[in-house]
Each structure stands twice: as C-alpha cells, then as structure tokens.
Scaffold this motif. Structure first.
Motif, PDB file in Angstrom:
ATOM      1  N   SER A 117       0.838  -1.211   0.000  1.00 33.43           N
ATOM      2  CA  SER A 117       0.000   0.000   0.000  1.00 33.43           C
ATOM      3  C   SER A 117       0.868   1.255   0.000  1.00 33.43           C
ATOM      4  N   ASN A 118       1.984   1.212   0.751  1.00 37.67           N
ATOM      5  CA  ASN A 118       2.919   2.349   0.758  1.00 37.67           C
ATOM      6  C   ASN A 118       3.509   2.586  -0.625  1.00 37.67           C
ATOM      7  N   ILE A 119       3.812   1.509  -1.328  1.00 37.29           N
ATOM      8  CA  ILE A 119       4.375   1.616  -2.689  1.00 37.29           C
ATOM      9  C   ILE A 119       3.385   2.310  -3.610  1.00 37.29           C
ATOM     10  N   LEU A 120       2.125   1.876  -3.563  1.00 37.54           N
ATOM     11  CA  LEU A 120       1.091   2.470  -4.428  1.00 37.54           C
ATOM     12  C   LEU A 120       0.835   3.933  -4.065  1.00 37.54           C
ATOM     13  N   ARG A 121       0.843   4.237  -2.779  1.00 37.18           N
ATOM     14  CA  ARG A 121       0.616   5.609  -2.338  1.00 37.18           C
ATOM     15  C   ARG A 121       1.731   6.530  -2.827  1.00 37.18           C
ATOM     16  N   GLU A 122       2.979   6.096  -2.682  1.00 35.50           N
ATOM     17  CA  GLU A 122       4.097   6.911  -3.145  1.00 35.50           C
ATOM     18  C   GLU A 122       4.129   7.011  -4.668  1.00 35.50           C
ATOM     19  N   ALA A 123       3.662   5.963  -5.353  1.00 32.67           N
ATOM     20  CA  ALA A 123       3.621   6.003  -6.826  1.00 32.67           C
ATOM     21  C   ALA A 123       2.671   7.091  -7.307  1.00 32.67           C
ATOM     22  N   ARG A 124       1.543   7.244  -6.635  1.00 27.52           N
ATOM     23  CA  ARG A 124       0.587   8.285  -7.016  1.00 27.52           C
ATOM     24  C   ARG A 124       1.175   9.682  -6.801  1.00 27.52           C
ATOM     25  N   LYS A 125       2.051   9.787  -5.812  1.00 31.85           N
ATOM     26  CA  LYS A 125       2.698  11.083  -5.547  1.00 31.85           C
ATOM     27  C   LYS A 125       3.853  11.345  -6.515  1.00 31.85           C
ATOM     28  N   ALA A 126       4.567  10.293  -6.896  1.00 33.27           N
ATOM     29  CA  ALA A 126       5.789  10.449  -7.683  1.00 33.27           C
ATOM     30  C   ALA A 126       5.551  10.529  -9.186  1.00 33.27           C
ATOM     31  N   PHE A 127       4.466   9.875  -9.667  1.00 35.03           N
ATOM     32  CA  PHE A 127       4.264   9.764 -11.113  1.00 35.03           C
ATOM     33  C   PHE A 127       2.940  10.382 -11.546  1.00 35.03           C
ATOM     34  N   SER A 128       2.960  10.946 -12.734  1.00 33.59           N
ATOM     35  CA  SER A 128       1.742  11.530 -13.300  1.00 33.59           C
ATOM     36  C   SER A 128       0.959  10.498 -14.101  1.00 33.59           C
ATOM     37  N   SER A 129       1.585   9.387 -14.458  1.00 28.00           N
ATOM     38  CA  SER A 129       0.911   8.339 -15.230  1.00 28.00           C
ATOM     39  C   SER A 129      -0.213   7.719 -14.404  1.00 28.00           C
ATOM     40  N   ALA A 130      -1.332   7.429 -15.062  1.00 23.58           N
ATOM     41  CA  ALA A 130      -2.459   6.787 -14.384  1.00 23.58           C
ATOM     42  C   ALA A 130      -2.115   5.341 -14.060  1.00 23.58           C
ATOM     43  N   LEU A 131      -2.470   4.905 -12.866  1.00 23.92           N
ATOM     44  CA  LEU A 131      -2.137   3.547 -12.459  1.00 23.92           C
ATOM     45  C   LEU A 131      -2.987   2.488 -13.154  1.00 23.92           C
TER      46      LEU A 131
END
Length: 292
Positions: A117-131
């Motif tokens: 969950s931490n990985i996904l949360r930081e990914a939303r902060k770090a990247f503009s690409s839609a998950l």
C-alpha cells in the motif's frame, strides 16, 4: 581515534521500475499474455483471477501474490463471476536472492500488504501516469513531487521482497523442523512396536524376517532406525531380553538350565550357555552361584 566505516551489503537491489498498476477489472476481463525481460509481481486485492505462467494455471484469491521471472510468458483473466482488483509492479532486479520468487505464489500478511500500500501511495505522488493505464510503456515522473517519493518506492519494494524471503525461509525451516520431529516420532513408534513384538515372543524363536513381516518395513529401515534409537541391533536386543529373562528364571524358579534353554527356545543348552556367557561374562552355573 580513527573510525572505520562498515560497508552495508545489499541482498536485494531494485535498479529500475517499469510499471506500477492498480486495475479494477470487469468480471469477464481477459489479457492474452506477454513476456518481458524484467520481474513482475501481481497482487489480488479483491476477488479472484486465473493466471497462466509457462505451462501452469493458478487460481489466485484475495490476498495472494504471484511472481513472474524475466522472459516468462504469462496471462491473466477474471473468473467470469467476480470483478477483481489487481495491483501489478514490474521492476529490474539482478540480485541472486530473487531466485526465491521463481514459480512462487505467496499469501501476504497484513504487514506486507501495508508495505505494498505504501508503494502504491508513493507512486501516485511520484508519477503523473495513471495507475490503470493498460497501455503504459513508461511511467512519467511528476514535475513536482514530494521529496524522496521515488526512493521510498524503491525502499518499500526492497523491504517487501526482503520480508517475503525472510518469512519464506522461516516457514521452510519450520517445515523442516516439523518434518524431522515427525520422522523422529515415527522412528520412536516403530522402535516401540518392535520391542513389544520381541517381548511378546520372548519364549518363541523369531528371526529378523519375522520382524520385517510384522512391521511391514524393509530390513534396511528397521536396522537404521533401531540402531539409532537403541544403539544396538534388533536381534542383539532380542538376545539381551532372553538372557535377562533367563537370569530371572534362575533366581526365581527351580528350572534347570536345560529346561530354561528349552523354555526360551534356544536350540540347545550349549548354545544357551554360550550366549549367556557372552552377555553376562559368566556361565549360567557361575551366575547361579553368585546369587545371594
């Protein structure tokens, strides 16, 4: 005082991140498959999916994660009944320790789910690409992102992999210990079974084949297990039982040596006397004279 630094080794090191996805599939979703030269891990957050990897098919349920090694062809589909939610992370890692994840399906603990969950949360902060972009070939960094967001993804991903390996090794060790305990218990039970059989046939004449037939075990197994538990051979132990019984009969009854030999099924009184002396260091007569 001159201090000397200690180099910290890295057992797991993530070099590149290729994709981070979180999909909410329909109940009839089908992905025909792909293969790529980097690792991929897929986690079922909700529902169930069917995954094919190489020539194996897996039904993954909520809480389970599967790993695909580099160049492993794999596909995924919904089961037709439930619309699943899936998290996928693909990355480059050349660490030797990654061999642990080959053909692995793992049920994540609550702690490990939190790391993901931490990985996904930081990914939303770090990247503009839609998950949830299925056709994404390169994730794009945000121009403005929280300090260290990408590094936290790397740290959490490495932490997740390390925790999974640690837990797996611990479980494997526990399984080995439990297996060894079962083997020991089985060996002890077999030894007791043999001893009971020998005691029941103290006044009969049995040989090693009779013991094998009674226990339904091979001679090699019986020899190894009995020797390990009693530090002597089965027939040697049987003879000990007979001689100990002979000593009791000499002390407690008025039977002569010929009668005792016959009662204990020795082939002759001479053979009985010979065995008696080997086991006790004295003849039956000498033993009888030594009794107070």
């Amino acid at each position: 005082m001159e201090y000397i630094g200690t180099k910290l080794e890295e057992k797991i090191s993530i070099k590149k991140l290729y994709t981070i996805h979180y999909f909410e599939y329909s109940k009839n979703y089908v992905f025909t498959g792909e293969a790529h030269n980097f690792w991929e891990m897929m986690f079922v957050d909700k529902g169930e999916v069917i995954v094919t990897a190489k020539d194996k098919t897996y039904k993954l349920k909520t809480g389970e994660m599967i790993f695909h090694e580099p160049n492993e062809f794999h596909n995924i589909s919904s089961n037709g009944d439930v619309a699943p939610n899936i998290a996928i992370v693909s990355f480059e890692c050349g660490s030797k320790a990654m061999k642990f994840f080959k053909d692995k399906v793992i049920n994540l603990s609550s702690f490990e789910k939190q790391i993901l969950s931490n990985i996904l949360r930081e990914a939303r902060k770090a990247f503009s690409s839609a998950l949830n972009d299925t056709y994404l070939v390169q994730i794009k960094k945000r121009q403005i992102a929280p300090f260290g967001a990408c590094q936290l993804i790397k740290i959490n991903l490495e932490s997740l992999l390390i925790n999974l390996i640690r837990r797996g090794e611990s479980e494997e060790l526990q399984e080995k210990i439990e297996t060894q305990l079962l083997i020991k218990k089985s060996a002890k039970d077999l030894t007791e079974q043999i001893i009971n059989f020998l005691e029941e046939n103290l006044y009969n004449r049995i040989d090693f084949n009779d013991i094998c037939n009674y226990t339904h075990r091979s001679g090699t197994t019986i020899k190894q297990i009995f020797k390990a538990n009693k530090n002597m051979g089965v027939i040697d132990y049987y003879n000990d039982l007979k001689i100990n019984e002979a000593k009791r009969l000499i002390r407690e009854t008025s039977l002569n040596f010929t009668q005792i030999a016959s009662k204990l099924s020795f082939t002759s009184v001479h053979y009985f006397s010979k065995n008696f002396k080997i086991k006790t260091g004295m003849t039956p007569s000498q033993y009888n004279n030594s009794i107070l």
